[in-house]
Structures are given as structure tokens and as C-alpha cells.
Design a protein around this motif. Structure first.
Motif, PDB file in Angstrom:
ATOM      1  N   GLY A  72       0.809  -1.205   0.000  1.00  0.00           N
ATOM      2  CA  GLY A  72       0.000   0.000   0.000  1.00  0.00           C
ATOM      3  C   GLY A  72       0.845   1.258   0.000  1.00  0.00           C
ATOM      4  O   GLY A  72       2.069   1.234  -0.084  1.00  0.00           O
ATOM      5  N   THR A  73       0.175   2.375   0.093  1.00  0.00           N
ATOM      6  CA  THR A  73       0.863   3.650  -0.042  1.00  0.00           C
ATOM      7  C   THR A  73       1.152   4.321   1.287  1.00  0.00           C
ATOM      8  O   THR A  73       1.828   5.333   1.327  1.00  0.00           O
ATOM      9  CB  THR A  73       0.010   4.597  -0.901  1.00  0.00           C
ATOM     10  OG1 THR A  73      -1.284   4.741  -0.269  1.00  0.00           O
ATOM     11  CG2 THR A  73      -0.186   4.029  -2.301  1.00  0.00           C
ATOM     12  N   GLY A  74       0.636   3.782   2.377  1.00  0.00           N
ATOM     13  CA  GLY A  74       0.863   4.430   3.661  1.00  0.00           C
ATOM     14  C   GLY A  74       0.613   3.484   4.804  1.00  0.00           C
ATOM     15  O   GLY A  74       0.215   2.337   4.619  1.00  0.00           O
ATOM     16  N   VAL A  75       0.855   3.985   6.011  1.00  0.00           N
ATOM     17  CA  VAL A  75       0.634   3.184   7.210  1.00  0.00           C
ATOM     18  C   VAL A  75      -0.834   3.271   7.601  1.00  0.00           C
ATOM     19  O   VAL A  75      -1.384   4.366   7.734  1.00  0.00           O
ATOM     20  CB  VAL A  75       1.526   3.692   8.354  1.00  0.00           C
ATOM     21  CG1 VAL A  75       1.240   2.910   9.631  1.00  0.00           C
ATOM     22  CG2 VAL A  75       2.987   3.584   7.972  1.00  0.00           C
ATOM     23  N   PRO A  76      -1.508   2.128   7.759  1.00  0.00           N
ATOM     24  CA  PRO A  76      -2.931   2.182   8.125  1.00  0.00           C
ATOM     25  C   PRO A  76      -3.119   2.768   9.513  1.00  0.00           C
ATOM     26  O   PRO A  76      -2.275   2.609  10.390  1.00  0.00           O
ATOM     27  CB  PRO A  76      -3.366   0.710   8.082  1.00  0.00           C
ATOM     28  CG  PRO A  76      -2.107  -0.068   8.284  1.00  0.00           C
ATOM     29  CD  PRO A  76      -1.020   0.738   7.629  1.00  0.00           C
ATOM     30  N   ASP A  77      -4.222   3.436   9.735  1.00  0.00           N
ATOM     31  CA  ASP A  77      -4.551   4.019  11.032  1.00  0.00           C
ATOM     32  C   ASP A  77      -5.402   3.019  11.802  1.00  0.00           C
ATOM     33  O   ASP A  77      -6.606   2.878  11.561  1.00  0.00           O
ATOM     34  CB  ASP A  77      -5.302   5.331  10.839  1.00  0.00           C
ATOM     35  CG  ASP A  77      -5.622   6.006  12.171  1.00  0.00           C
ATOM     36  OD1 ASP A  77      -5.166   5.484  13.217  1.00  0.00           O
ATOM     37  OD2 ASP A  77      -6.323   7.026  12.161  1.00  0.00           O
ATOM     38  N   LEU A  78      -4.761   2.316  12.728  1.00  0.00           N
ATOM     39  CA  LEU A  78      -5.457   1.310  13.528  1.00  0.00           C
ATOM     40  C   LEU A  78      -5.756   1.802  14.941  1.00  0.00           C
ATOM     41  O   LEU A  78      -6.183   1.019  15.793  1.00  0.00           O
ATOM     42  CB  LEU A  78      -4.616   0.028  13.596  1.00  0.00           C
ATOM     43  CG  LEU A  78      -4.226  -0.600  12.254  1.00  0.00           C
ATOM     44  CD1 LEU A  78      -3.367  -1.838  12.487  1.00  0.00           C
ATOM     45  CD2 LEU A  78      -5.449  -0.952  11.438  1.00  0.00           C
ATOM     46  N   ASP A  79      -5.554   3.087  15.183  1.00  0.00           N
ATOM     47  CA  ASP A  79      -5.724   3.602  16.533  1.00  0.00           C
ATOM     48  C   ASP A  79      -7.153   3.500  17.035  1.00  0.00           C
ATOM     49  O   ASP A  79      -7.393   3.468  18.250  1.00  0.00           O
ATOM     50  CB  ASP A  79      -5.262   5.060  16.607  1.00  0.00           C
ATOM     51  CG  ASP A  79      -3.751   5.197  16.525  1.00  0.00           C
ATOM     52  OD1 ASP A  79      -3.072   4.156  16.681  1.00  0.00           O
ATOM     53  OD2 ASP A  79      -3.261   6.311  16.303  1.00  0.00           O
ATOM     54  N   TRP A  80      -8.129   3.434  16.116  1.00  0.00           N
ATOM     55  CA  TRP A  80      -9.529   3.328  16.542  1.00  0.00           C
ATOM     56  C   TRP A  80      -9.750   2.070  17.389  1.00  0.00           C
ATOM     57  O   TRP A  80     -10.655   2.033  18.230  1.00  0.00           O
ATOM     58  CB  TRP A  80     -10.450   3.289  15.323  1.00  0.00           C
ATOM     59  CG  TRP A  80     -10.297   2.036  14.494  1.00  0.00           C
ATOM     60  CD1 TRP A  80      -9.451   1.844  13.438  1.00  0.00           C
ATOM     61  CD2 TRP A  80     -11.000   0.821  14.685  1.00  0.00           C
ATOM     62  NE1 TRP A  80      -9.568   0.567  12.953  1.00  0.00           N
ATOM     63  CE2 TRP A  80     -10.527  -0.090  13.700  1.00  0.00           C
ATOM     64  CE3 TRP A  80     -11.970   0.383  15.570  1.00  0.00           C
ATOM     65  CZ2 TRP A  80     -10.991  -1.391  13.592  1.00  0.00           C
ATOM     66  CZ3 TRP A  80     -12.442  -0.919  15.456  1.00  0.00           C
ATOM     67  CH2 TRP A  80     -11.959  -1.792  14.479  1.00  0.00           C
ATOM     68  N   GLN A  81      -8.906   1.021  17.154  1.00  0.00           N
ATOM     69  CA  GLN A  81      -9.089  -0.229  17.880  1.00  0.00           C
ATOM     70  C   GLN A  81      -8.828  -0.055  19.379  1.00  0.00           C
ATOM     71  O   GLN A  81      -9.438  -0.753  20.201  1.00  0.00           O
ATOM     72  CB  GLN A  81      -8.178  -1.313  17.307  1.00  0.00           C
ATOM     73  CG  GLN A  81      -8.524  -1.689  15.882  1.00  0.00           C
ATOM     74  CD  GLN A  81      -7.656  -2.828  15.372  1.00  0.00           C
ATOM     75  OE1 GLN A  81      -6.780  -3.331  16.079  1.00  0.00           O
ATOM     76  NE2 GLN A  81      -7.892  -3.230  14.134  1.00  0.00           N
ATOM     77  N   THR A  82      -7.923   0.850  19.737  1.00  0.00           N
ATOM     78  CA  THR A  82      -7.638   1.092  21.142  1.00  0.00           C
ATOM     79  C   THR A  82      -8.885   1.567  21.879  1.00  0.00           C
ATOM     80  O   THR A  82      -9.181   1.122  22.998  1.00  0.00           O
ATOM     81  CB  THR A  82      -6.522   2.133  21.277  1.00  0.00           C
ATOM     82  OG1 THR A  82      -5.348   1.653  20.623  1.00  0.00           O
ATOM     83  CG2 THR A  82      -6.215   2.421  22.741  1.00  0.00           C
ATOM     84  N   VAL A  83      -9.645   2.449  21.249  1.00  0.00           N
ATOM     85  CA  VAL A  83     -10.881   2.950  21.844  1.00  0.00           C
ATOM     86  C   VAL A  83     -11.923   1.847  21.920  1.00  0.00           C
ATOM     87  O   VAL A  83     -12.618   1.673  22.922  1.00  0.00           O
ATOM     88  CB  VAL A  83     -11.415   4.156  21.043  1.00  0.00           C
ATOM     89  CG1 VAL A  83     -12.734   4.641  21.621  1.00  0.00           C
ATOM     90  CG2 VAL A  83     -10.390   5.277  21.029  1.00  0.00           C
ATOM     91  N   ARG A  88      -6.602  -3.591  28.431  1.00  0.00           N
ATOM     92  CA  ARG A  88      -6.194  -4.970  28.204  1.00  0.00           C
ATOM     93  C   ARG A  88      -6.308  -5.754  29.506  1.00  0.00           C
ATOM     94  O   ARG A  88      -5.934  -5.266  30.573  1.00  0.00           O
ATOM     95  CB  ARG A  88      -4.752  -5.004  27.696  1.00  0.00           C
ATOM     96  CG  ARG A  88      -4.233  -6.400  27.372  1.00  0.00           C
ATOM     97  CD  ARG A  88      -2.892  -6.344  26.682  1.00  0.00           C
ATOM     98  NE  ARG A  88      -1.905  -5.617  27.462  1.00  0.00           N
ATOM     99  CZ  ARG A  88      -0.674  -5.359  27.035  1.00  0.00           C
ATOM    100  NH1 ARG A  88      -0.320  -5.734  25.826  1.00  0.00           N
ATOM    101  NH2 ARG A  88       0.185  -4.727  27.797  1.00  0.00           N
ATOM    102  N   PRO A  89      -6.804  -7.016  29.443  1.00  0.00           N
ATOM    103  CA  PRO A  89      -6.908  -7.822  30.681  1.00  0.00           C
ATOM    104  C   PRO A  89      -5.549  -8.017  31.332  1.00  0.00           C
ATOM    105  O   PRO A  89      -4.533  -8.156  30.646  1.00  0.00           O
ATOM    106  CB  PRO A  89      -7.484  -9.161  30.172  1.00  0.00           C
ATOM    107  CG  PRO A  89      -8.159  -8.833  28.879  1.00  0.00           C
ATOM    108  CD  PRO A  89      -7.353  -7.716  28.280  1.00  0.00           C
TER     109      PRO A  89
END
Length: 462
Positions: A72-83, A88-89
Motif C-alpha cells: 500500500g501507499t501508507g501506514v494504516p490508522d489502527l488507533d480506533w481499535q484502542t478505543v 487490556r486484561p
């Protein structure tokens, strides 16, 4: 040290190095461990993330490189997963670190499974091949497990449990998770020995249970403190390893066995007896399972084949009588229906063949050689770490560090020196009484154990 921050530092370092261009060589795993003073598991997690993003490539035997074909052309934005995921257990990070594969060239003085050379892989391969050709192996079968395999586990438990009391599970960890969820409700206390197997701490916390430690010594859990903990908390479940407890190697003394059962009886509570190490005896003969003295059904008996055979033989059994047994068997069905038929049939053939007693004899001899080699190496290079009590079975030496030695810093320095050791803190449910290391002798051959301790000495002097 906050592991998320440590991982972020490693990721930032690798991204910056990868900017040199496709195919450029990146810092080695050992260099990253030393530079950032992090664990091998932290570096592994960072490299997995960047590999998944297409930023780097790991070439076996050569090292890390900037990716030659970016995805791909850039780094995906996965920060939404943190919200979305939230916190974390507790306990997962330590368990992942415990199961991490040592980096190339490192000497493992940590681990929970047999060295590959001690695993009876040829016999297992033959048994599995024959099981796979058996048409019944691929049918559904009894959801509680193969009747003959359940009978074998029942006999091994000492006689009070019958085949119909047993349920076959995909390994001891799965059995523990099932038992905790089936016997307690969210928010309820679960009593454990202190220190104890960190897998049970992770399982209980992930299920929303409140873990309450009960101090143990070289003779196992202290019964008077166990009775007090039952009375104070109202707990209805106590988890213990009466034989070669992980990590301490303690064996529940003969004079304490009845008192432990009495404490559970008075409290109207259950005991999970994790008999994981019965086949890992080195000296003498092990005491019979605690369940053999349990007339009224307080003990839930757990026995696994994985530790004494191979990591891939994830076959265990959980046994209990009465309504508790019915609840455990129902819970196992909800979890994953049943264990794969070919694996059950292969396990049954293995433990009922002449190979099984031969393997146990060979394993006893090999573990004795390795335990003694590690003790000798400690006596020669680090006599301050020689344990006061030598374990009569199991995989580990539990050593207390001198005052002033930081176990976390020592573990990090050891990884940089090329030897993997595991800290003591994760094995405690509350504040530990000191600094410890768990040193494993089952994961490396005797000739490497001396070199491993010498590398630990170099880390000690950093």
C-alpha cells in the motif's frame, strides 16, 4: 517499565532505520534488546506489527530488513481499535512473554516445555498417522472424550474417579479456564498459592475473578493461612499444585494434605488439583494425588500430557464427581464441543503402549542430568543463587536474588547477553516478598547450561 511505551520506542527505531530504503539492513534483535533494555517478547511484538504493516521483513538466519515491496501507499490508522477494545486484561503480557520463542543464538533458561530432543516425536508421529487412518477418529464421538482415554486418566487419578467423571480437554490451560468459569461467578475470589502458576492468574483475572494469594513454603501451602483465607473471603475455590509446584518446586508435605482438605470441607469449597508434573519426577516416587483422599467430592483433578511429552500433544483431562462434574463437562462443551478425535486416539495409543514407560524412565534420567548440571553451573559461577532446597521433580529452579538486585533489570541485561531467564514477580498475585528468578533446566542440553550461567554472570556485572 511500561511495555506499551517500550514497544513504541522499538517501533519508532525500526521505522527510522527502514527509511534508509528498501532492503536496507535493520538493527538485530539482540541490538534492539540492548539498546532499549526491553525483553525479547517486546521486540518480537514490535517486529510482528511492522511486518504485518509491510514496513519490514524478517529473513530467517539473516535478520531484519526494510521491506522491498511495501504494502500500500501508507501506514494504516489502527488507533480506533484502542478505543473500541478498552483496557487490556491483566496477566496477558506475562503469559505471552513466557511463551515467546527465544531469539536465535540465545540460551533458554526459561520455558515451560521439553527440549525438542527429549520429545518422543517418532512415536507420536507413528501414533498420529495410525489414528488418522482410523475412520472413527474423524467422527464426532463422545463430546466428553474417547471412553478409553477417559478411563486411563481416571485410573491415573488414583481410583476414586471413574471414566464418566472425566472430560478430555485441549491442554491444561483450557481446562483451568473452564474450571474457573464453571465453579465461580464474576467478581468472586479465587484462592491461589503464593507464588503460583502465572497461567492461572491470567485465566482468573481475564474471567473477572478476584485473585487472593495464600503463602506457601517448601512444604506447599500453609493450611492455617488457607483456612483463614477461606473464612475471610468466603471463597469457594482454591487452586494448587501439590506436586513440584510451578515455579517453586514445592511438594505439599504429608502432614499438610489432610489439613488442606479439611479447610476446603469446612468452607464448603472446591480445590483444583493441578497434577501437571506427575510424570516429571526426578528423585524418589511421588505422593498419590490429593484427590485419592477426597471422599466427599471437593477436589477437581487436572492432569495433562503436554509437559511430559510435547507441546503439540495438547491433551488433558479434568475430573470431578457429582453436580460439579456435570457442570464442568457442560462448560467444556460450550467452550469447543470436543477435542479432535485423531489427537485423542494418538494420545491413547501412546500412553497405553510400551513406549510410555520407556519415555518416562528416559525423561527422569535426562531431567536429573540437566537439573544437576544447572546446579553445578550455579555453584561454580553464581553460588549465591544455589537454592536451599533442590526440587525433586519438575522443570525449574526457583532462586531468590540478593538484596539490591533488580530482577527486571537483570532479566533485560541477560537477554542482551544471550541468555533468556524469567523474572519472579509475575508469579505472585500480590506484592512479592523479594526478587526472584525462575531458571529452567529442561529447555537446553546440559552442555549449554554452564554457558548460560556464565552469560548470566556477565549480565549480573552490567
Amino acid at each position: 517499565m511500561n511495555d506499551d511505551n517500550a514497544s513504541a520506542r522499538v517501533i519508532h527505531d525500526l521505522r527510522r532505520a527502514a527509511a534508509a530504503g528498501p532492503g536496507s539492513r535493520l538493527p538485530s534483535v539482540r541490538e534492539l534488546i540492548s539498546r532499549h533494555r526491553v525483553s525479547p517478547a517486546t521486540v518480537a511484538r514490535a517486529t510482528r506489527q511492522l511486518t504485518a504493516e509491510g514496513v519490514i521483513e524478517a529473513v530467517p538466519g539473516r535478520g531484519l530488513f526494510a521491506a522491498t515491496a511495501p504494502r500500500g501507499t501508507g501506514v494504516p490508522d489502527l488507533d480506533w481499535q484502542t478505543v473500541a477494545l478498552g483496557a487490556r486484561p491483566d496477566g496477558e503480557e506475562a503469559l505471552q512473554a513466557l511463551l515467546a520463542v527465544p531469539p536465535p543464538g540465545a540460551i533458554p533458561l526459561s520455558g515451560g516445555y521439553l527440549d525438542a530432543v527429549l520429545q518422543p516425536t517418532a512415536a507420536l508421529a507413528g501414533a498420529l498417522a495410525r489414528a488418522a487412518r482410523h475412520p472413527a477418529s474423524w467422527d464426532r464421538g463422545d463430546v466428553a472424550g474417547h471412553p478409553d482415554l477417559r478411563s486411563w486418566f481416571a485410573r491415573e487419578s488414583g481410583g476414586l474417579l471413574r471414566a464418566e467423571d472425566m472430560v478430555i480437554c485441549p491442554g491444561g490451560q483450557a481446562a483451568l479456564t473452564t474450571a474457573i468459569r464453571a465453579l465461580t461467578a464474576p467478581g468472586e475470589p479465587v484462592l491461589v498459592e503464593s507464588p503460583t502458576y502465572l497461567g492461572v492468574l491470567a485465566a482468573a483475572r481475564a474471567a473477572g475473578r478476584r485473585v487472593v494469594p495464600v503463602p506457601a513454603d517448601h512444604d506447599g501451602v500453609r493450611p492455617e493461612l488457607l483456612a483463614a483465607a477461606f473464612a475471610r473471603t468466603g471463597a469457594r475455590l482454591f487452586y494448587c499444585q501439590p506436586l513440584y509446584a510451578n515455579p517453586s518446586g514445592a511438594v505439599l508435605a504429608a502432614g499438610r494434605r489432610a489439613a488442606v482438605l479439611d479447610a476446603a470441607r469446612v468452607a464448603g469449597a472446591f480445590v483444583i488439583e493441578d497434577d501437571y508434573a506427575r510424570d516429571l519426577t526426578i528423585d524418589g516416587e511421588p505422593a498419590p494425588p490429593l484427590v485419592t483422599a477426597d471422599v466427599d467430592g471437593h477436589v477437581m483433578y487436572l492432569r495433562s500430557l503436554t509437559k511430559a511429552v510435547a507441546p503439540g500433544l495438547r491433551v488433558a483431562a479434568l475430573g470431578a464427581r457429582g453436580a460439579a462434574g456435570q457442570r464442568l463437562r457442560s462448560a467444556r462443551v460450550l467452550d469447543d464441543f470436543f477435542v479432535a478425535g485423531p489427537l485423542q486416539r494418538a494420545a491413547l495409543e501412546f500412553v497405553t503402549s510400551p513406549v510410555w514407560p520407556r519415555h518416562r524412565r528416559a525423561l527422569r534420567s535426562a531431567l536429573r542430568e540437566r537439573r544437576d548440571a544447572l546446579l553445578t553451573a550455579l555453584g561454580r559461577h553464581l553460588p549465591t543463587l544455589v537454592p536451599a532446597v533442590v526440587p525433586r521433580g519438575g522443570f525449574h529452579l526457583w532462586v531468590r536474588l540478593p538484596s539490591g538486585v533488580d530482577e527486571a533489570a537483570l532479566v533485560t541485561a541477560a537477554a542482551a547477553a544471550g541468555v533468556v531467564v524469567f523474572p519472579g514477580r509475575p508469579w505472585f498475585a500480590a506484592e512479592p516478598p523479594g526478587e526472584f528468578l525462575r531458571l529452567t533446566y529442561a529447555a537446553a542440553p546440559p552442555e549449554l547450561l554452564d554457558d548460560g550461567v556464565r552469560r548470566l554472570v556477565r549480565a549480573w556485572s552490567w
